[in-house]
Every structure is written in C-alpha cells, then in structure tokens.
Scaffold this active site. Structure first.
Site, mmCIF file in Angstrom:
data_model
loop_
_atom_site.group_PDB
_atom_site.id
_atom_site.type_symbol
_atom_site.label_atom_id
_atom_site.label_comp_id
_atom_site.label_asym_id
_atom_site.label_seq_id
_atom_site.Cartn_x
_atom_site.Cartn_y
_atom_site.Cartn_z
ATOM 1 N N ARG A 62 0.820 -1.208 0.000
ATOM 2 C CA ARG A 62 0.000 0.000 0.000
ATOM 3 C C ARG A 62 0.857 1.262 0.000
ATOM 4 N NH1 ARG A 62 -2.566 2.470 4.452
ATOM 5 N NH2 ARG A 62 -2.110 0.619 5.698
ATOM 6 N N ASP A 103 -6.784 17.635 -15.441
ATOM 7 C CA ASP A 103 -6.934 16.273 -15.934
ATOM 8 C C ASP A 103 -6.492 16.277 -17.397
ATOM 9 O OD1 ASP A 103 -7.752 13.830 -16.938
ATOM 10 O OD2 ASP A 103 -9.711 13.859 -15.968
ATOM 11 N N LYS A 143 -6.573 4.806 -19.677
ATOM 12 C CA LYS A 143 -6.859 5.214 -21.038
ATOM 13 C C LYS A 143 -5.588 5.194 -21.899
ATOM 14 C CE LYS A 143 -11.044 6.134 -19.391
ATOM 15 N NZ LYS A 143 -10.943 6.165 -17.932
ATOM 16 N N TYR A 181 -15.581 15.071 -16.632
ATOM 17 C CA TYR A 181 -15.917 13.651 -16.589
ATOM 18 C C TYR A 181 -17.016 13.440 -15.542
ATOM 19 C CZ TYR A 181 -15.322 8.691 -15.434
ATOM 20 O OH TYR A 181 -15.533 7.364 -15.171
#
Length: 391
Positions: free
Chosen positions: A55, A180, A205, A108
């Site tokens: 983590r 973004d 993406k 988005y």
C-alpha cells in the site's frame, strides 16, 4: 534523456534491481525487513518506499511513476488504483472544510459528482464556470479559493481551457491549479508547461492503451506528491503490482500509438465533417472547432477523441438515429472507456443519464444525438468504411 521515445523505454530503470530486461511482477503484499533496525525505521518513514508494504509502494509502481513524471515534465508522480483514485486523492490533499474550488461546467461524469455532491457534504464550496470564458474564472475567485480544477480537452465535447491564462491567474492569487490531461495525453499536451501545478490522468486510457488495466496517476513537485502519498495510504487507493506492470508495458509504445491515433482521428473527423447525416463534428484538430487556434497553441497533437451530433428533427429523432448508428457499426465497439488500440463509441446521454439532470447535461453540451468516439490504431480506410455503411 532528450527525447520522449527514449524516455518511455529507459526512465526509471534504477527501480528494477534484477537482471531481467522486463521488470518482474512483485506479487507480494509485504517485504522482509532489513536486519538493521535503523535501516527498517528509515524505510518505514520514506515516501513511496519500494520494499516495505504494498500500500506504500512497490518497485514497478515507482518505475511507472518515474516514466510518467518525466513525460509531464514534473519532479515526481504517484500511481493510484484508478483515475478517480488519483483525482480524489489529489483534491483531498489540498482542500479542507470551508475552502472554495473553481471547476468547469464540463467534466468527466464522476468528477462532476465529486464536486456537486461529495465535496459540498464536507463543507467545501464549488463554483462552476464556462471553461471557454477566461473572465469567468476571474469573476468567481474568492478569498478562500484554494483550487482551480481543469479538464482540457473536456469530456465529452472537447472544449478547450486556456491553460496559460488560468495558470497565470492562479499564480497571482496563490491558488493551486490541477488539470486532468487524460483526453490529450502527455504526448499531445503538457499542462505543466503552461504553469499548471498538478496533472492527473486516468492511466486506464491512453497511458495503458490496451483496455486491460485500471490505474491513475498524480504528477507534481516532490512536496505535493509527499502530501498526496500520505493521503493515498489513508484512502487505500494504491495501484496493484500487476496493473502497474501492465501499465509500464503499455507506456513503452505510447508515442507510437498516439502518432497513429492522432492521424486516424484527424482523417476520420475531416471525412465526417462532409457527411450529410452528421449535424456537427467536434474535434479540436479541425479548423471548424471554435477554439482551434487555442488548441494549436497549447497542443502538439489533437488526440483520438471525436464527438458527433447526428442529424434529426427533434431529440427523439436524434436519439433513434444515434442508436441505429451504434447498432450498425462493426469495428467501433459500444463500450465505456477510451484511449485503447481498439476504436470505441458511446452515447453519453445514455451512459451518464442517471448521474445528471437534463439541465446539467445541457450545460455540459450533452444532447440526445451526441456520440463520443475514441479512435484506435486500425487502418483509417476500414474505420471510414465502417462509419460510411452505418450512416
């Protein structure tokens, strides 16, 4: 390294301490502690240690982060489990109760929900502006404005934000800027070159590029990444070792993929702009785009994302026309996501219908006849032929 193509292959090699050309997958949740207690104590306090606990970080995550930081021209980067993991982690590393954020009308879908629903529940105020109107950003600045959040080109209708203007404005007022950059990719645009402080991506993406992983990334200076890392280990948004391995593999061909995707999209958009069944083509690489000159100024390439508004006498007719096209297409698959080697298409009004009111969809430019297209690397003649028969 001077050139992106070389950096994609060779940056971050120091994190691969094996003799393997391709880094191994570290399929482990934890690592043996060094025998020296002081060394272990030092490791436990590091930002993104490679061999402490998953983590907190792992070698392949750190190698992928180094590659993407280099691409975006930033000091450091942090890998997360999704694009929204990157965005929420980065935003929550900046704001607190009583702060104010400036966002855009077009974002988005999940980002819009973050700003309209979740953050206000924490006592954070959010103002939404038309990203194409520079003065709109200036008019809503308050004494408690901590963040200006951008997305350019925006999802889905490819509206452009003037990065230089917003970057300069924010610096004058001591406000953090975040962008973004998913739709553009760092091959086509680097927001940091225009004064933007933090860059985020859905690495699912273009960066991954093969529709086989889910990941996000935050790029910024080392000080901000240290804050974001502390927030990440609390929120639990760290990236899995297998997905980071897939991402690193995908990154190696990013420049090659984007070259073909940019070319295909421009040719397809140009062909579409002449078709009588299409009312409007939205592509920032076409001179017909209302912000074409701004796109040329801040983008090196125009991405693989196209939006078309199909013809129809009213909304019902447009909806039926859009659905007919979706059903007839063969190579363009109706599936969520974007940026892969395969061409995809979605109907945003349907995909986001339950997350936004009719008014919110209209503000974001989403009509019943709108189709969002993610152009892949197939041969352009086949892509054009597929749309020709569907239309």
């Amino acid at each position: 390294m001077k050139y992106i193509e070389t950096s994609l292959i060779h940056t971050g090699k120091e994190f691969n301490t094996t003799s393997s050309v391709t880094p191994p997958i570290y399929q482990t949740s934890t690592y043996y502690a060094p025998e020296n207690p002081e060394e272990y104590l030092e490791m436990a306090g590091e930002i993104s240690p490679s061999h402490f606990y998953h983590r907190h970080g792992n070698p392949v995550n750190n190698q992928a982060a180094a590659v993407i930081a280099s691409l975006e021209g930033k000091e450091a980067a942090l890998m997360t489990s999704s694009g929204m993991g990157a965005i929420s982690t980065a935003v929550l590393s900046i704001i607190e109760k009583g702060d104010h954020i400036i966002a855009q009308n077009a974002h988005y879908s999940s980002v819009s929900m973050l700003f309209r629903e979740f953050l206000p529940s924490l006592g954070v105020e959010v103002s939404f502006v038309d990203q194409a109107d520079n003065e709109a950003f200036q008019e809503v600045i308050r004494p408690n404005t901590r963040l200006i959040y951008l997305e350019t080109p925006s999802n889905p209708i490819l509206t452009i934000t003037d990065l230089s203007f917003v970057g300069k404005l924010a610096k004058e007022h001591g406000i953090v800027t975040m962008c973004d950059n998913t739709f553009a990719s760092p091959i086509n645009q680097r927001p940091g070159d225009f004064g933007i402080d933090v860059v985020v991506h859905s690495a699912t993406k273009y960066l991954g590029g093969h529709s086989d992983l889910t990941a996000g990334v935050i790029c910024a200076d080392k000080e901000f990444i240290a804050k974001a890392w502390k927030r990440m280990i609390i929120l639990g948004t760290s990236l899995s070792s297998f997905d980071s391995w897939l991402l690193l593999k995908g990154l190696r061909t990013l420049s090659l993929r984007m070259e073909r995707i940019n070319s295909n999209a421009l040719q397809l958009a140009s062909w579409m702009s002449e078709h009588k069944a299409i009312k409007q083509v939205l592509y920032c690489g076409l001179p017909s785009h209302p912000q074409y000159e701004l796109a040329r100024k801040q983008m090196k390439g125009f991405t693989g994302m196209i939006c078309i508004d199909v013809a129809g006498d009213d909304e019902d007719a447009q909806f039926k026309h859009a659905q007919t096209i979706l059903n007839k297409l063969v190579l363009f698959t109706n599936a969520a996501s974007l940026g892969g080697v395969e061409s995809l298409i979605v109907h945003p009004a349907s995909m986001w219908g339950k997350h936004h009111t009719k008014e919110q969809k209209l503000k974001a430019g989403i009509s019943n006849g709108l189709l969002r297209i993610s152009v892949g690397i197939e041969h352009i003649n086949d892509l054009i032929a597929d749309f020709d028969q569907a239309l």
